[in-house]
Design a protein around this motif. Structure first.
Motif, PDB file in Angstrom:
ATOM      1  N   GLY A  47     -22.775  27.039  10.958  1.00 51.27           N
ATOM      2  CA  GLY A  47     -21.779  25.974  10.950  1.00 51.27           C
ATOM      3  C   GLY A  47     -20.459  26.503  10.447  1.00 51.27           C
ATOM      4  N   TYR A  48     -19.378  26.051  11.066  1.00 48.63           N
ATOM      5  CA  TYR A  48     -18.048  26.527  10.714  1.00 48.63           C
ATOM      6  C   TYR A  48     -17.079  25.365  10.589  1.00 48.63           C
ATOM      7  N   ALA A  49     -16.139  25.514   9.673  1.00 47.46           N
ATOM      8  CA  ALA A  49     -15.045  24.562   9.606  1.00 47.46           C
ATOM      9  C   ALA A  49     -14.216  24.695  10.885  1.00 47.46           C
ATOM     10  N   ASP A  50     -13.657  23.590  11.335  1.00 50.93           N
ATOM     11  CA  ASP A  50     -12.853  23.614  12.561  1.00 50.93           C
ATOM     12  C   ASP A  50     -11.715  24.620  12.443  1.00 50.93           C
ATOM     13  N   SER A  51     -11.184  24.789  11.249  1.00 52.38           N
ATOM     14  CA  SER A  51     -10.035  25.659  11.038  1.00 52.38           C
ATOM     15  C   SER A  51     -10.357  27.144  11.243  1.00 52.38           C
ATOM     16  N   VAL A  52     -11.641  27.497  11.259  1.00 52.86           N
ATOM     17  CA  VAL A  52     -11.989  28.919  11.384  1.00 52.86           C
ATOM     18  C   VAL A  52     -12.869  29.209  12.596  1.00 52.86           C
ATOM     19  N   LYS A  53     -13.240  28.195  13.348  1.00 52.43           N
ATOM     20  CA  LYS A  53     -14.099  28.409  14.509  1.00 52.43           C
ATOM     21  C   LYS A  53     -13.468  29.389  15.480  1.00 52.43           C
ATOM     22  N   GLY A  54     -14.287  30.316  15.948  1.00 49.99           N
ATOM     23  CA  GLY A  54     -13.793  31.317  16.884  1.00 49.99           C
ATOM     24  C   GLY A  54     -13.160  32.514  16.204  1.00 49.99           C
ATOM     25  N   ARG A  55     -12.928  32.416  14.888  1.00 50.37           N
ATOM     26  CA  ARG A  55     -12.292  33.535  14.174  1.00 50.37           C
ATOM     27  C   ARG A  55     -13.205  34.114  13.094  1.00 50.37           C
ATOM     28  N   PHE A  56     -14.046  33.287  12.504  1.00 50.50           N
ATOM     29  CA  PHE A  56     -14.934  33.719  11.432  1.00 50.50           C
ATOM     30  C   PHE A  56     -16.373  33.723  11.922  1.00 50.50           C
ATOM     31  N   THR A  57     -17.142  34.673  11.433  1.00 51.80           N
ATOM     32  CA  THR A  57     -18.557  34.765  11.779  1.00 51.80           C
ATOM     33  C   THR A  57     -19.368  35.056  10.525  1.00 51.80           C
ATOM     34  N   ILE A  58     -20.369  34.233  10.276  1.00 53.01           N
ATOM     35  CA  ILE A  58     -21.240  34.433   9.129  1.00 53.01           C
ATOM     36  C   ILE A  58     -22.529  35.093   9.602  1.00 53.01           C
ATOM     37  N   SER A  69     -29.561  23.710  -1.304  1.00 51.81           N
ATOM     38  CA  SER A  69     -30.798  23.277  -0.646  1.00 51.81           C
ATOM     39  C   SER A  69     -30.499  22.977   0.812  1.00 51.81           C
ATOM     40  N   CYS A  70     -31.253  23.579   1.691  1.00 52.32           N
ATOM     41  CA  CYS A  70     -30.973  23.498   3.117  1.00 52.32           C
ATOM     42  C   CYS A  70     -30.966  22.071   3.628  1.00 52.32           C
ATOM     43  N   ARG A  71     -30.123  21.838   4.624  1.00 60.99           N
ATOM     44  CA  ARG A  71     -29.981  20.508   5.228  1.00 60.99           C
ATOM     45  C   ARG A  71     -30.433  20.487   6.671  1.00 60.99           C
ATOM     46  N   ALA A  72     -30.678  21.620   7.280  1.00 60.31           N
ATOM     47  CA  ALA A  72     -31.045  21.765   8.702  1.00 60.31           C
ATOM     48  C   ALA A  72     -29.837  21.553   9.621  1.00 60.31           C
ATOM     49  N   ASP A  73     -29.041  20.561   9.348  1.00 61.86           N
ATOM     50  CA  ASP A  73     -27.857  20.266  10.153  1.00 61.86           C
ATOM     51  C   ASP A  73     -26.677  21.058   9.580  1.00 61.86           C
ATOM     52  N   PRO A  74     -26.047  21.925  10.384  1.00 61.90           N
ATOM     53  CA  PRO A  74     -24.933  22.727   9.855  1.00 61.90           C
ATOM     54  C   PRO A  74     -23.767  21.887   9.331  1.00 61.90           C
ATOM     55  N   LYS A  75     -23.515  20.742   9.933  1.00 59.00           N
ATOM     56  CA  LYS A  75     -22.433  19.876   9.441  1.00 59.00           C
ATOM     57  C   LYS A  75     -22.740  19.399   8.028  1.00 59.00           C
ATOM     58  N   LEU A  76     -23.979  19.047   7.777  1.00 52.08           N
ATOM     59  CA  LEU A  76     -24.368  18.639   6.428  1.00 52.08           C
ATOM     60  C   LEU A  76     -24.327  19.833   5.483  1.00 52.08           C
ATOM     61  N   GLY A  77     -24.646  20.992   6.024  1.00 56.67           N
ATOM     62  CA  GLY A  77     -24.572  22.204   5.215  1.00 56.67           C
ATOM     63  C   GLY A  77     -23.158  22.501   4.763  1.00 56.67           C
ATOM     64  N   LEU A  78     -22.183  22.304   5.633  1.00 56.46           N
ATOM     65  CA  LEU A  78     -20.786  22.535   5.259  1.00 56.46           C
ATOM     66  C   LEU A  78     -20.352  21.584   4.151  1.00 56.46           C
ATOM     67  N   ALA A  79     -20.859  20.375   4.174  1.00 59.06           N
ATOM     68  CA  ALA A  79     -20.554  19.436   3.088  1.00 59.06           C
ATOM     69  C   ALA A  79     -21.262  19.866   1.809  1.00 59.06           C
ATOM     70  N   ALA A  80     -22.493  20.325   1.956  1.00 56.56           N
ATOM     71  CA  ALA A  80     -23.282  20.698   0.779  1.00 56.56           C
ATOM     72  C   ALA A  80     -22.727  21.922   0.086  1.00 56.56           C
ATOM     73  N   ILE A  81     -22.129  22.826   0.849  1.00 57.99           N
ATOM     74  CA  ILE A  81     -21.654  24.071   0.246  1.00 57.99           C
ATOM     75  C   ILE A  81     -20.524  23.783  -0.729  1.00 57.99           C
ATOM     76  N   THR A  82     -19.834  22.664  -0.580  1.00 57.01           N
ATOM     77  CA  THR A  82     -18.748  22.335  -1.502  1.00 57.01           C
ATOM     78  C   THR A  82     -19.209  21.405  -2.618  1.00 57.01           C
ATOM     79  N   SER A  83     -20.125  20.497  -2.329  1.00 55.33           N
ATOM     80  CA  SER A  83     -20.498  19.491  -3.327  1.00 55.33           C
ATOM     81  C   SER A  83     -21.880  19.667  -3.899  1.00 55.33           C
TER      82      SER A  83
END
Length: 128
Positions: A58-69, A99-113
């Motif tokens: 999962g990637y933030a819209d601001s880095v899609k296509g430029r960043f790779t994890i 703790s994993c969320r399975a959904d990358p969008k939820l993961g992006l939220a979890a990585i901050t909070s």
């Protein structure tokens, strides 16, 4: 003791590339999901990239296509390859686990909070 140790930050011109690394504890690598977030001065922390439990990225819209994890279980390291840098990429970048969320969008939220622990961070400065 959980350890997260980032490296690879630095100064780069717009359009340039950097690759960040984060060495993590083997037990964290096996049991949790990992990702990268960043925080610029005066701004809120932003989830940048995560790898979820099924391997979905999962990637933030601001880095899609430029960043790779990516991750490797050879030396328990999570990488963030960044190309075509923009000045707005300047920030302190941190790796963390949650703790994993399975959904990358939820993961992006979890990585901050919802991260359980953070590394000390590595600074990226992009000049125009």
């Amino acid at each position: 003791q959980v350890q997260l140790m980032e490296s690879g930050g630095g100064s780069v011109q717009a359009g340039g590339s950097l690759k960040l690394s984060c060495v993590i504890s083997p037990d964290v690598y096996a049991l949790y999901c990992v990702g990268w977030s960043r925080q610029a001065p005066g701004k809120e922390r932003e989830g940048v990239a995560v790898i979820e439990s099924l391997g979905n990225e999962g990637y933030a819209d601001s880095v899609k296509g430029r960043f790779t994890i990516s991750t490797t279980n050879v030396n328990y390291t999570v990488y963030l390859k960044m190309v075509n840098h923009k000045p707005e990429d300047s920030a302190m970048y941190s790796c963390s686990y949650y703790s994993c969320r399975a959904d990358p969008k939820l993961g992006l939220a979890a990585i901050t909070s919802g991260s359980h622990a953070w590394g000390q961070g590595t600074r990226v400065t992009v000049s125009s």
